[in-house]
Design an enzyme around this catalytic site. Structure first.
Site, mmCIF file in Angstrom:
data_model
loop_
_atom_site.group_PDB
_atom_site.id
_atom_site.type_symbol
_atom_site.label_atom_id
_atom_site.label_comp_id
_atom_site.label_asym_id
_atom_site.label_seq_id
_atom_site.Cartn_x
_atom_site.Cartn_y
_atom_site.Cartn_z
ATOM 1 N N SER A 16 0.801 -1.223 0.000
ATOM 2 C CA SER A 16 0.000 0.000 0.000
ATOM 3 C C SER A 16 0.836 1.276 0.000
ATOM 4 O O SER A 16 0.490 2.233 -0.702
ATOM 5 C CB SER A 16 -0.970 0.002 1.179
ATOM 6 O OG SER A 16 -1.954 -0.995 1.017
ATOM 7 N N LYS A 65 -9.356 -6.350 10.532
ATOM 8 C CA LYS A 65 -10.495 -5.867 9.748
ATOM 9 C C LYS A 65 -11.827 -5.968 10.480
ATOM 10 O O LYS A 65 -12.651 -5.048 10.428
ATOM 11 C CB LYS A 65 -10.567 -6.622 8.417
ATOM 12 C CG LYS A 65 -9.414 -6.316 7.478
ATOM 13 C CD LYS A 65 -9.584 -7.045 6.157
ATOM 14 C CE LYS A 65 -8.447 -6.725 5.194
ATOM 15 N NZ LYS A 65 -8.647 -7.361 3.873
ATOM 16 N N GLY A 127 -14.730 -20.266 -2.836
ATOM 17 C CA GLY A 127 -14.371 -19.739 -1.532
ATOM 18 C C GLY A 127 -15.528 -18.977 -0.910
ATOM 19 O O GLY A 127 -16.460 -18.553 -1.604
ATOM 20 N N GLY A 129 -14.871 -16.710 2.101
ATOM 21 C CA GLY A 129 -14.321 -15.818 3.112
ATOM 22 C C GLY A 129 -14.695 -14.366 2.869
ATOM 23 O O GLY A 129 -15.622 -14.054 2.116
#
Length: 275
Positions: A16, A65, A127, A129
């Site tokens: 980032s 998160k 998936g 998640g």
């Protein structure tokens, strides 16, 4: 000078700062983006002190998160859909939480393949998640008729059906190839393929000739799934574009300017990824 950062525990691996500082430099802004290692026990204090410490906001990565989502005063629909936040900022003293993964994935898909939504065909998600949740939310907002979720632990896929409603279907993992024969997009949101380990095991010959095969894994940039799809003549979408595009709304919230994801930035970050 405006400041922002990314927080996690650990945080060394984050790309980032490269992305946001590239935009700060090319846009000629007075700003700085850093990374901060924040252990879980110190998270709430760090978040509540952001403004006092001169930060306009921050990105959030593992394992924070869900905790940051819970701490927020205001949550965008994107964060509610995922149950987690990857971006926060202050608004009149309140902590605002969003999840920009939905924007990141859909913006990259639209940029690469504006005609991706073939006759409102269904899509397949491997998936169940947090990333799967963000992408499912994006496809539902885009008007996809049906999202099919395949997960090795069926309970998590069934929970997504409860969360999102009738347009999401939980199907057996073993049917991931045959039940994807008519989909417009197939997305791997699992870690299968990360750093060259594993493979989702899709029989690509069963997919429609116009299907886009997508992998949110970006280390390596071209996973085994994407290599196989290209060899089959199918269109592909890598995970790096999602990473770059998800940074756009965060940067705009902190610095007041919407940046562009261009080829130069893509190459800059791609050069940091080991093949």
């Amino acid at each position: 000078m405006k400041k922002a950062c990314v927080i996690g525990w650990p945080i060394e691996q984050s790309r980032s700062p490269l992305i946001h500082n590239y935009w700060i430099k090319t846009l000629g802004l007075s700003g700085l983006y850093t990374k901060e290692a924040v252990e879980p026990a110190a998270l709430e204090t760090f978040i509540r002190s952001l403004e006092k410490n001169g930060y306009a906001g921050c990105n959030v990565t593992v394992p924070h998160k869900e905790a940051v989502f819970a701490l927020a005063d205001t949550r965008h629909a994107s964060a509610n859909a995922v149950g987690a936040a990857n971006t926060i900022w202050h608004d009149r003293g309140k902590i605002v939480a969003a999840n920009t993964d939905t924007y990141g994935y859909m913006a990259y898909l639209e940029a690469r393949y504006p005609n991706w939504n073939r006759s409102a065909a269904p899509v397949s998600i491997l998936g169940a998640g947090g990333s799967a949740r963000a992408i499912i939310f994006g496809f539902l907002k885009a008007g996809v008729s049906e999202v099919r979720v395949f997960n090795r632990s069926p309970g998590r896929a069934i929970e997504l059906v409860r969360h999102f409603g009738g347009r999401v279907k939980a199907l057996d993992w073993d049917d991931r190839s045959s039940a994807s024969s008519d989909v417009a997009v197939l997305v791997n949101t699992t870690t299968l393929g990360m750093k060259g380990a594993g493979d989702p095991g899709i029989d690509l010959k069963q997919l429609h000739a116009d299907c886009i095969v997508s992998d949110i894994v970006y280390v390596p940039l071209e996973t085994a799934l994407l290599k196989q799809a290209k060899a089959q003549g199918l269109r592909t979408l890598d995970g790096l574009g999602m990473l770059l595009h998800q940074a756009v709304p965060a940067f705009e919230a902190w610095f007041g300017v919407k940046p562009d994801v261009n080829d130069e930035l893509y190459r800059l970050i791609a050069e940091t990824i080991e093949v």
